[in-house]
Design a protein around this motif. Structure first.
Motif, PDB file in Angstrom:
ATOM      1  N   VAL A 159       0.822  -1.201   0.000  1.00 46.16           N
ATOM      2  CA  VAL A 159       0.000   0.000   0.000  1.00 46.16           C
ATOM      3  C   VAL A 159       0.858   1.255   0.000  1.00 46.16           C
ATOM      4  CG1 VAL A 159      -1.655   1.336   1.352  1.00 46.16           C
ATOM      5  CG2 VAL A 159      -1.995  -1.120   1.056  1.00 46.16           C
ATOM      6  N   ALA A 160       1.903   1.290   0.823  1.00 42.28           N
ATOM      7  CA  ALA A 160       2.676   2.520   0.989  1.00 42.28           C
ATOM      8  C   ALA A 160       3.301   2.982  -0.330  1.00 42.28           C
ATOM      9  CB  ALA A 160       3.751   2.338   2.057  1.00 42.28           C
ATOM     10  N   GLU A 161       3.997   2.081  -1.031  1.00 41.33           N
ATOM     11  CA  GLU A 161       4.660   2.471  -2.282  1.00 41.33           C
ATOM     12  C   GLU A 161       3.642   2.763  -3.373  1.00 41.33           C
ATOM     13  OE1 GLU A 161       7.542   3.317  -5.232  1.00 41.33           O
ATOM     14  OE2 GLU A 161       7.441   3.492  -3.054  1.00 41.33           O
ATOM     15  N   THR A 162       2.569   2.004  -3.400  1.00 39.59           N
ATOM     16  CA  THR A 162       1.541   2.248  -4.418  1.00 39.59           C
ATOM     17  C   THR A 162       0.873   3.592  -4.202  1.00 39.59           C
ATOM     18  OG1 THR A 162       1.180  -0.143  -4.558  1.00 39.59           O
ATOM     19  CG2 THR A 162      -0.497   1.279  -5.535  1.00 39.59           C
ATOM     20  N   VAL A 163       0.584   3.925  -2.943  1.00 34.26           N
ATOM     21  CA  VAL A 163       0.000   5.226  -2.635  1.00 34.26           C
ATOM     22  C   VAL A 163       0.982   6.351  -2.970  1.00 34.26           C
ATOM     23  CG1 VAL A 163      -0.741   6.744  -0.752  1.00 34.26           C
ATOM     24  CG2 VAL A 163      -1.668   4.429  -0.942  1.00 34.26           C
ATOM     25  N   GLU A 186      -7.006  -4.547  -0.238  1.00 36.68           N
ATOM     26  CA  GLU A 186      -6.239  -3.314  -0.121  1.00 36.68           C
ATOM     27  C   GLU A 186      -6.816  -2.161  -0.932  1.00 36.68           C
ATOM     28  OE1 GLU A 186      -2.082  -4.061  -0.854  1.00 36.68           O
ATOM     29  OE2 GLU A 186      -1.976  -5.622   0.676  1.00 36.68           O
ATOM     30  N   LEU A 187      -7.887  -2.406  -1.665  1.00 42.22           N
ATOM     31  CA  LEU A 187      -8.432  -1.366  -2.537  1.00 42.22           C
ATOM     32  C   LEU A 187      -8.899  -0.144  -1.756  1.00 42.22           C
ATOM     33  CD1 LEU A 187     -10.462  -3.493  -5.131  1.00 42.22           C
ATOM     34  CD2 LEU A 187      -8.233  -2.379  -5.474  1.00 42.22           C
ATOM     35  N   ALA A 188      -9.560  -0.351  -0.631  1.00 49.18           N
ATOM     36  CA  ALA A 188     -10.076   0.787   0.133  1.00 49.18           C
ATOM     37  C   ALA A 188      -8.946   1.677   0.613  1.00 49.18           C
ATOM     38  CB  ALA A 188     -10.909   0.285   1.312  1.00 49.18           C
ATOM     39  N   ALA A 191      -7.551   3.587  -2.410  1.00 52.16           N
ATOM     40  CA  ALA A 191      -8.445   4.664  -2.854  1.00 52.16           C
ATOM     41  C   ALA A 191      -8.392   5.844  -1.891  1.00 52.16           C
ATOM     42  CB  ALA A 191      -9.865   4.130  -2.981  1.00 52.16           C
ATOM     43  N   ASP A 192      -8.418   5.559  -0.600  1.00 52.47           N
ATOM     44  CA  ASP A 192      -8.376   6.640   0.388  1.00 52.47           C
ATOM     45  C   ASP A 192      -7.035   7.369   0.348  1.00 52.47           C
ATOM     46  OD1 ASP A 192     -10.926   6.030   1.216  1.00 52.47           O
ATOM     47  OD2 ASP A 192     -10.283   4.853   2.952  1.00 52.47           O
ATOM     48  N   GLY A 193      -5.942   6.596   0.180  1.00 50.55           N
ATOM     49  CA  GLY A 193      -4.615   7.193   0.218  1.00 50.55           C
ATOM     50  C   GLY A 193      -4.284   8.012  -1.013  1.00 50.55           C
ATOM     51  N   ILE A 194      -4.770   7.571  -2.178  1.00 52.63           N
ATOM     52  CA  ILE A 194      -4.429   8.257  -3.434  1.00 52.63           C
ATOM     53  C   ILE A 194      -5.368   9.426  -3.702  1.00 52.63           C
ATOM     54  CG2 ILE A 194      -4.269   7.969  -5.943  1.00 52.63           C
ATOM     55  CD1 ILE A 194      -3.393   5.032  -5.348  1.00 52.63           C
ATOM     56  N   GLY A 195      -6.647   9.236  -3.426  1.00 54.52           N
ATOM     57  CA  GLY A 195      -7.592  10.333  -3.584  1.00 54.52           C
ATOM     58  C   GLY A 195      -8.128  10.539  -4.980  1.00 54.52           C
TER      59      GLY A 195
END
Length: 245
Positions: A159-163, A186-188, A191-195
């Motif tokens: 999640v961290a690197e993808t965000v 991990e989709l939620a 989505a929340d992290g990228i915006g």
């Protein structure tokens, strides 16, 4: 007062934020399949590079750019709904030329991936963000950019690197981010992290498009899966015909 007529890109962009989410985008590989999906009532379509490659007799990634853009053009001409095209890593074209080739083909959106097809890893996120910014500058609002993040398929998932990458691509002007093969759980967080609206890949045996939407996806695509299933049906019919001789 007369309302302004929306361009194809504006229609496609609005569908990512409409009341009927997730936006389900079938993946036509030729003009005939595009007409089937459009006639079924889908409001937009998304060409898969691997599916188009197979229809043209190539392995994924081996289609000469001229043939890929010609195939996209035939799909666009066959339907009256917006079409977004998977153009892999952009085929080494500069931003202005890539945007011009997409416009010539009639596509109003594109996927651009950050996987390094030559080296097998990932393009530096800052370099990819600069490329996306150049494409946005060249296209203005006339192109819906789906920034594909290859962290999960290149062994750098999480999640961290993808965000981190997704945020850089959002700042560069992407409309949507596509963490291909991200675990549904991990989709939620993504989505929340990228915006931005998140594109999820629907695969056989996995969550349905509706379930992916409930998990955080705003847009669902199918990659080459539909083309492969269609060809499997043709192969089964061929075996049956041969068995009847």
């Amino acid at each position: 007062m007369r309302r302004p007529v929306l361009t194809g890109a504006a229609v496609l962009r609005a569908l990512h934020h409409g009341p009927r989410l997730p936006l389900v985008l079938p993946g036509p590989w030729d003009a005939a399949s595009a007409r089937v999906f459009a006639d079924a009532g889908f409001p937009a379509l998304a060409t898969p590079s691997a599916g188009v490659a197979a229809a043209l007799g190539y392995a994924d990634g081996d289609v000469p750019p001229d043939e890929m853009f010609a195939a996209i053009g035939r799909i666009v001409r066959a339907v009256d709904v917006p079409v977004t095209a998977d153009v892999e890593d952009g085929y080494g074209l500069g931003a202005r030329e890539l945007v011009a080739r997409l416009a010539e083909a009639g596509a109003v959106g594109c996927n651009l991936e950050d996987g390094d097809r030559a080296g097998g890893g990932l393009v530096a996120a800052e370099r990819q963000a600069a490329r996306l910014a150049a494409v946005r500058a060249a296209a203005g609002d006339a192109l819906v950019i789906n920034a594909r993040v290859d962290t999960y398929v290149r062994g750098a998932g999480g999640v961290a690197e993808t965000v981190r990458r997704g945020r850089l691509y959002a700042a560069a002007g992407a409309d949507c981010v596509y963490p291909i093969m991200a675990p549904p759980a991990e989709l939620a967080a993504l989505a929340d992290g990228i915006g931005l609206p998140l594109n999820a890949l629907a695969v056989p045996g996995g969550p349905s498009p509706e379930e992916l939407g409930a998990l955080g996806a705003s847009r669902v695509t199918f990659g080459p899966g539909q083309q492969r299933r269609a060809m499997a049906a043709v192969a089964a019919e061929a075996r049956q015909l041969r068995g009847g001789e």
